[in-house]
Design an enzyme around this catalytic site. Sequence first.
Site, short mmCIF file in Angstrom:
data_model
loop_
_atom_site.label_atom_id
_atom_site.label_comp_id
_atom_site.label_asym_id
_atom_site.label_seq_id
_atom_site.Cartn_x
_atom_site.Cartn_y
_atom_site.Cartn_z
CD GLU A 126 -3.20 5.64 6.60
OE1 GLU A 126 -3.18 5.70 5.37
OE2 GLU A 126 -2.24 5.19 7.28
N GLY B 266 1.98 2.58 10.73
CA GLY B 266 2.88 3.72 10.58
C GLY B 266 3.53 4.17 11.88
CB SER C 198 4.81 -1.26 12.17
OG SER C 198 4.36 0.08 12.34
CD GLU D 88 -3.60 -2.49 7.29
OE1 GLU D 88 -2.47 -2.66 6.83
OE2 GLU D 88 -4.28 -1.49 7.03
CG ASN E 183 -1.70 1.25 1.43
OD1 ASN E 183 -1.80 2.07 0.52
ND2 ASN E 183 -2.30 1.41 2.60
CE LYS F 70 -0.18 3.38 4.81
NZ LYS F 70 -0.27 3.55 6.26
CG HIS G 126 -6.00 1.85 5.08
ND1 HIS G 126 -5.63 2.85 5.95
CD2 HIS G 126 -4.94 1.02 4.97
CE1 HIS G 126 -4.38 2.64 6.34
NE2 HIS G 126 -3.93 1.54 5.76
P1 PGA Z 1 2.62 0.56 7.63
O1 PGA Z 1 1.18 0.69 6.95
O2 PGA Z 1 3.22 -0.74 7.15
O3 PGA Z 1 3.39 1.76 7.16
O4 PGA Z 1 2.40 0.54 9.11
C1 PGA Z 1 0.35 -0.42 6.76
C2 PGA Z 1 -0.96 0.02 6.14
O5 PGA Z 1 -1.44 1.11 6.49
O6 PGA Z 1 -1.53 -0.69 5.30
#
Ligand code: PGA
Length: 258
Positions: free
Chosen positions: A100, A176, A215, A170, A9, A11, A98
């Site tokens: 976010e 993140g 992460s 997640e 992803n 982003k 997701h």
């Molecule tokens: P990250 O993001 O690996 O940077 O923690 C994972 C995600 O949001 O899908």
Amino acid sequence: MRKALVAGNWKMNGRVARNDELVTDVLAGLVERGLMDRVDVMVFPPSVYIGQVKAVARGSALAVGAQNLCEFDDGAYTGELSAGMLIDSGCSAVLIGHSERRAMFGDSDQRVAAKVGAALAAGLTPVLCLGESLEQRDAGETLSVVSAQFDAAVAGLDVADISRLVLAYEPVWAIGTGRTASPEQAQEVHAHLRTLLAGFGRDVAERVRILYGGSVNADNAAALFEQQDIDGGLIGGASLKAKDFLVICQAADTGRDG
Ligand code: PGA
């Protein structure tokens, strides 16, 4: 045995030159490591780069998906992209729900369900993201939160549709932040999701892949992917570095064997 799946992803990251280099390096590394047929690999670039990534990946098994879609068909929805448009641009999958988007862009459980329905109707694979906040985990609500998110997203789907989903657990507190769920914490939730899938039949539970995200990096991927119900990963930050992403793909393959 479910085939491992690693999804990157990106982003809101990327530029033409960087994307070109990243995808070229990932493809070369997958071939070099003999992983192309062994692990399903997908990347989810920003929508404006989907065509570019498709072109670079042409002739390979690398799948390309979108990070979001509109729940409605074509029409007066300024700024949105329909499922049909994503199909047209070569996507085979789409991230839905997701955290976010749930937190910042109004993707409620109801909207997530509508998006899942729109994706399935168009022939896209929905990668349905679920996860609890830190407050919810601390309050002991993790399993009830992901159950409610799952139930809302699949309400109204038939068994055939549910078996076409990919789930991604997640935990919001792990995205993140550099703070990942322990393999045991993740496995507990994955096993729970597998039980929810089994409510629609043993075939569904055996078939649907459940990814862990939050992460994941080159150092912690192997221990996560060794867990019985973790079928791969949804990778954010580490998917922007070819070297790290390839180590994660390798770990997903090894985790299947182990
Ligand atoms: P990250 O993001 O690996 O940077 O923690 C994972 C995600 O949001 O899908």
